[in-house]
Design a protein around this motif. Structure first.
Motif, short mmCIF file in Angstrom:
data_model
loop_
_atom_site.label_atom_id
_atom_site.label_comp_id
_atom_site.label_asym_id
_atom_site.label_seq_id
_atom_site.Cartn_x
_atom_site.Cartn_y
_atom_site.Cartn_z
N LEU A 124 0.99 -1.16 -0.14
CA LEU A 124 -0.02 0.13 0.05
C LEU A 124 0.80 1.29 0.11
O LEU A 124 0.57 2.27 -0.67
CB LEU A 124 -0.93 0.13 1.14
CG LEU A 124 -2.04 -1.02 1.33
CD1 LEU A 124 -2.52 -1.04 2.63
CD2 LEU A 124 -2.96 -1.11 0.10
N PHE A 125 2.11 1.35 0.88
CA PHE A 125 2.87 2.04 0.91
C PHE A 125 3.42 2.78 -0.48
O PHE A 125 3.56 3.80 -1.06
CB PHE A 125 3.67 2.18 1.89
CG PHE A 125 4.28 3.25 2.62
CD1 PHE A 125 4.89 4.38 2.03
CD2 PHE A 125 4.25 3.43 3.87
CE1 PHE A 125 5.07 5.57 2.58
CE2 PHE A 125 4.83 4.78 4.78
CZ PHE A 125 5.27 5.88 4.00
N SER A 126 4.20 1.58 -1.19
CA SER A 126 4.55 1.67 -2.46
C SER A 126 3.43 2.23 -3.37
O SER A 126 3.92 3.06 -4.30
CB SER A 126 5.34 0.43 -3.19
OG SER A 126 6.04 -0.23 -2.07
N PHE A 127 2.48 1.62 -3.16
CA PHE A 127 1.38 2.01 -4.26
C PHE A 127 0.96 3.59 -4.17
O PHE A 127 0.92 4.40 -5.24
CB PHE A 127 -0.02 1.30 -4.09
CG PHE A 127 -1.03 1.76 -4.94
CD1 PHE A 127 -1.02 0.97 -6.29
CD2 PHE A 127 -2.16 2.44 -4.67
CE1 PHE A 127 -2.04 1.45 -7.10
CE2 PHE A 127 -3.31 2.86 -5.37
CZ PHE A 127 -3.02 2.29 -6.62
N ALA A 128 0.96 4.19 -3.05
CA ALA A 128 0.68 5.61 -2.47
C ALA A 128 1.93 6.41 -3.13
O ALA A 128 1.51 7.36 -3.83
CB ALA A 128 0.29 5.82 -1.21
N CYS A 129 3.38 5.91 -2.74
CA CYS A 129 4.20 6.86 -3.16
C CYS A 129 4.39 6.89 -4.79
O CYS A 129 4.77 8.08 -5.43
CB CYS A 129 5.52 6.17 -2.59
SG CYS A 129 5.61 6.39 -0.99
N TYR A 130 3.98 5.68 -5.35
CA TYR A 130 3.99 5.80 -6.85
C TYR A 130 3.20 6.46 -7.66
O TYR A 130 3.38 7.18 -8.65
CB TYR A 130 4.08 4.27 -7.43
CG TYR A 130 4.40 4.15 -8.77
CD1 TYR A 130 5.74 4.07 -9.43
CD2 TYR A 130 3.41 3.96 -9.73
CE1 TYR A 130 5.98 3.86 -10.64
CE2 TYR A 130 3.60 3.76 -11.16
CZ TYR A 130 4.80 3.69 -11.76
OH TYR A 130 4.93 3.66 -12.93
N PHE A 131 1.84 6.42 -7.42
CA PHE A 131 0.72 6.88 -8.00
C PHE A 131 0.33 8.41 -7.21
O PHE A 131 -0.17 9.21 -8.11
CB PHE A 131 -0.31 5.94 -7.86
CG PHE A 131 -0.18 4.77 -8.90
CD1 PHE A 131 -0.28 5.03 -10.18
CD2 PHE A 131 -0.02 3.61 -8.35
CE1 PHE A 131 -0.19 3.89 -10.86
CE2 PHE A 131 0.22 2.37 -9.24
CZ PHE A 131 0.15 2.60 -10.55
N PHE A 132 0.40 8.55 -6.16
CA PHE A 132 -0.24 9.69 -5.64
C PHE A 132 0.82 10.80 -4.96
O PHE A 132 0.45 11.89 -5.03
CB PHE A 132 -1.36 9.57 -4.44
CG PHE A 132 -2.22 8.50 -4.87
CD1 PHE A 132 -3.18 9.00 -5.81
CD2 PHE A 132 -2.29 7.11 -4.48
CE1 PHE A 132 -4.42 8.22 -6.27
CE2 PHE A 132 -3.21 6.23 -5.15
CZ PHE A 132 -4.26 6.89 -5.87
N VAL A 133 1.81 10.30 -4.42
CA VAL A 133 2.94 11.47 -3.69
C VAL A 133 4.18 11.22 -4.03
O VAL A 133 4.46 10.18 -4.52
CB VAL A 133 2.77 11.37 -2.07
CG1 VAL A 133 1.36 11.68 -1.51
CG2 VAL A 133 3.18 9.84 -1.85
N SER A 134 4.86 12.37 -4.12
CA SER A 134 6.26 12.32 -4.75
C SER A 134 7.19 13.28 -3.83
O SER A 134 7.63 14.25 -4.15
CB SER A 134 6.36 12.80 -6.06
OG SER A 134 7.69 12.88 -6.61
N TYR A 135 7.15 12.60 -2.44
CA TYR A 135 8.01 13.52 -1.48
C TYR A 135 9.25 12.78 -1.18
O TYR A 135 8.93 11.29 -0.86
CB TYR A 135 7.24 13.87 -0.32
CG TYR A 135 6.16 14.70 -0.57
CD1 TYR A 135 6.44 16.07 -1.09
CD2 TYR A 135 4.77 14.39 -0.44
CE1 TYR A 135 5.27 17.06 -1.26
CE2 TYR A 135 3.69 15.24 -0.81
CZ TYR A 135 4.04 16.78 -1.31
OH TYR A 135 2.90 17.48 -1.57
#
Length: 339
Positions: free
Chosen positions: A142-153
């Motif tokens: 879930l964390f990888s999915f969020a970082c890849y598709f939604f956030v870029s920090y």
């Protein structure tokens, strides 16, 4: 005497009686602990003595086998099988006896005894390990999915990499404890987690810059895919292990692993394409990082180090899986001939 005081005194008498029984039970417990400790030492020394004698017997059997034939050879072969069986029995016995920690556990935990002395405690710890592994894999997915598709920090990327470091380091400690308690995970799949922990630590220290941003999405996509495949493996391997244990074909302390082993063949061969694709993705990551390391503006040591880690992971995973598949196919081809 007031009723309240009478009630208090009666309650105190009951407590006194319970306290006396508790003292007796604790005294018996300490005596039994002392007896258990002596029995453990006796069993350990007897196993050590038996092993030495078995080695001597094994050498004598080999020497006798050279000039033997007919009935003598059959007797010696039977003796060899009995020696192998005895070694397996010793392994089972030692799983319930305290033993010295290996180098890694000694460095991390010191000389703490990590041997669990009952089957219930061993199974509970093993099941808790499997639950921990599956839950953390889902969180990483879930964390990888969020970082890849939604956030870029970069800060969230650092949290993901820190979580990976903690996850793999924890796995290495837990697996070492499980091996001490009779689990038979060994070889490359143990070493694999040490390399993964080191790789995640290097990724954590990689400063934000042009080269990091070039590799970021590729790494996140790879982490997402790996977590997905590990979820599949945990689900299907646990079902396969359950069936094999019920049939008495596997040891109760066997674990699910990231790779592919011979016992997974039935019903799990569909995982092989996913595994091989992941292995070649590791190779692709390594080659991409080596190309980045040759760029004129490359100053970060993390680029080449991560490339070497990915290459090592590819070589270990690919050739270990290939060897298992080759061995299984070879054994299957030999079965019709022997029947």
């Amino acid at each position: 005497m007031p009723p309240v005081l009478t009630e208090v005194l009666e309650e105190w008498k009951c407590l006194e009686e319970e306290y006396r029984k508790l003292q007796e039970a604790h005294r018996t417990y300490l005596q039994n602990l002392d007896i258990i400790s002596k029995l453990q030492n006796n069993c350990a020394s007897s196993i050590s003595h038996q092993r030495k004698k078995l080695k001597e017997t094994s050498r004598l059997v080999k020497r006798c086998s050279k000039g033997s034939s007919g009935e003598e050879l059959t007797t010696l072969d039977e003796l060899k099988e009995k020696i192998k069986t005895r070694e397996h029995v010793f392994f089972e016995m030692e799983a319930f006896l305290p033993k010295k920690n290996g180098l890694y556990l000694s460095l991390v935990l010191g000389n703490v005894n990590v041997t669990l002395l009952s089957k219930q405690a061993k199974f509970a710890y093993k099941d808790e390990y499997e639950t921990f592994k599956l839950c953390l894999t889902v969180i990483l997915l879930l964390f990888s999915f969020a970082c890849y598709f939604f956030v870029s920090y970069r800060f969230l990327d650092a949290i993901l990499n820190f979580l990976l470091v903690w996850y793999y380091c924890t796995l290495t400690i837990r697996e070492s404890i499980l091996i001490t308690n009779g689990s038979r995970i060994k070889g490359w799949w143990v070493f694999h987690h040490y390399i993964s922990a080191f790789l995640s630590g290097v990724m954590l220290t990689w400063p934000d810059g042009t080269l990091y941003k070039m590799f970021r999405n590729q790494f996140l996509a790879y982490s997402l895919y790996q977590s997905f495949v590990q979820c599949l493996q945990c689900y299907y391997q646990s079902g396969c292990l359950y069936r094999l244990r019920a049939l008495g074909e596997r040891h109760n302390m066997d674990l699910t692993v990231e790779g592919f082993q011979s016992w997974m063949w039935k019903g799990l061969t569909f995982l092989l394409p996913f595994l091989f694709f992941g292995h070649f993705w590791q190779l692709f990551n390594g080659l991409s990082l080596f190309r980045m390391a040759r760029l004129p503006d490359c100053r970060e040591w993390q680029v080449l180090t991560c490339g070497l880690c990915f290459l090592l992971l590819f070589l270990g995973n690919f050739f270990t899986t290939l060897a298992v598949v080759r061995q299984k196919l070879k054994s299957r081809n030999q079965k019709p001939k022997t029947s």
